[in-house]
Design a protein around this motif. Structure first.
Motif, short mmCIF file in Angstrom:
data_model
loop_
_atom_site.label_atom_id
_atom_site.label_comp_id
_atom_site.label_asym_id
_atom_site.label_seq_id
_atom_site.Cartn_x
_atom_site.Cartn_y
_atom_site.Cartn_z
N CYS A 104 0.86 -1.18 0.00
CA CYS A 104 0.00 0.00 0.00
C CYS A 104 0.90 1.24 0.00
O CYS A 104 2.07 1.18 0.38
N ALA A 105 0.33 2.33 -0.45
CA ALA A 105 1.12 3.54 -0.60
C ALA A 105 0.25 4.77 -0.40
O ALA A 105 -0.96 4.73 -0.63
N VAL A 106 0.89 5.84 0.02
CA VAL A 106 0.22 7.13 0.16
C VAL A 106 0.48 7.95 -1.10
O VAL A 106 1.61 7.98 -1.60
N MET A 107 -0.55 8.58 -1.59
CA MET A 107 -0.46 9.37 -2.81
C MET A 107 -1.18 10.69 -2.59
O MET A 107 -2.09 10.77 -1.76
N ASN A 108 -0.81 11.70 -3.33
CA ASN A 108 -1.54 12.96 -3.23
C ASN A 108 -2.88 12.87 -3.94
O ASN A 108 -3.88 13.41 -3.47
N ARG A 109 -2.90 12.21 -5.08
CA ARG A 109 -4.12 12.00 -5.86
C ARG A 109 -4.07 10.60 -6.43
O ARG A 109 -3.03 9.93 -6.42
N VAL A 110 -5.20 10.13 -6.96
CA VAL A 110 -5.23 8.75 -7.48
C VAL A 110 -4.34 8.58 -8.70
O VAL A 110 -3.99 7.46 -9.07
N PRO A 129 3.24 7.64 -5.77
CA PRO A 129 3.25 7.37 -4.33
C PRO A 129 4.49 7.94 -3.67
O PRO A 129 5.55 8.04 -4.31
N TRP A 130 4.36 8.33 -2.39
CA TRP A 130 5.52 8.88 -1.70
C TRP A 130 5.80 8.22 -0.37
O TRP A 130 6.72 8.62 0.34
N ALA A 131 5.02 7.26 -0.01
CA ALA A 131 5.29 6.47 1.20
C ALA A 131 4.74 5.08 0.98
O ALA A 131 3.71 4.91 0.33
#
Length: 119
Positions: free
Chosen positions: A96-102, A106-108
């Motif tokens: 799984c990842a964190v993104m600003n938008r879909v 990803p940045w984490a």
């Protein structure tokens, strides 16, 4: 601090279903889109699905459309990936990842969970 922990991976027969989860103990994903990516042995990591923070905007890779469903429970800081009609080619480590938008990068990342589909 980003603390993403995936769970729910395992071994399943082709045609079966599995749900993987990603819990964010650091609550980083507040206000952010979340995504699932996967990496099979010898292959590059690839996008699977993403969901926005609100409004339920989703995006899927063509290879999983109609079979996988991404969802999130913001009250539990958790994102899910429900996988159905699994195929051996779905075998991979799922991250799984964190993104600003879909549709952004990803940045984490979490540490990943193994999904193995037997034929």
């Amino acid at each position: 601090q980003v603390q993403l922990v995936e769970s729910g991976g395992g071994l399943v027969q082709a045609g079966g279903s599995l749900r993987v989860s990603c819990a964010d103990s650091g609550r980083t994903f507040i206000g952010h889109a979340m995504g699932w990516f996967r990496q099979a042995p010898g292959k590059e990591r690839e996008f699977v699905a993403a969901i926005s923070w609100s409004w339920g905007i989703t995006k899927y890779a063509e290879s999983v459309k109609g079979r996988f469903t991404i969802s999130r429970d913001n009250s539990k800081y958790t994102v899910y990936l429900q996988m159905s009609s699994l195929k051996p080619e779905d075998t991979a480590i799922y991250y799984c990842a964190v993104m600003n938008r879909v549709d952004s990068a990803p940045w984490a990342w979490g540490q990943g969970t193994q999904v193995t589909v037997s034929s």
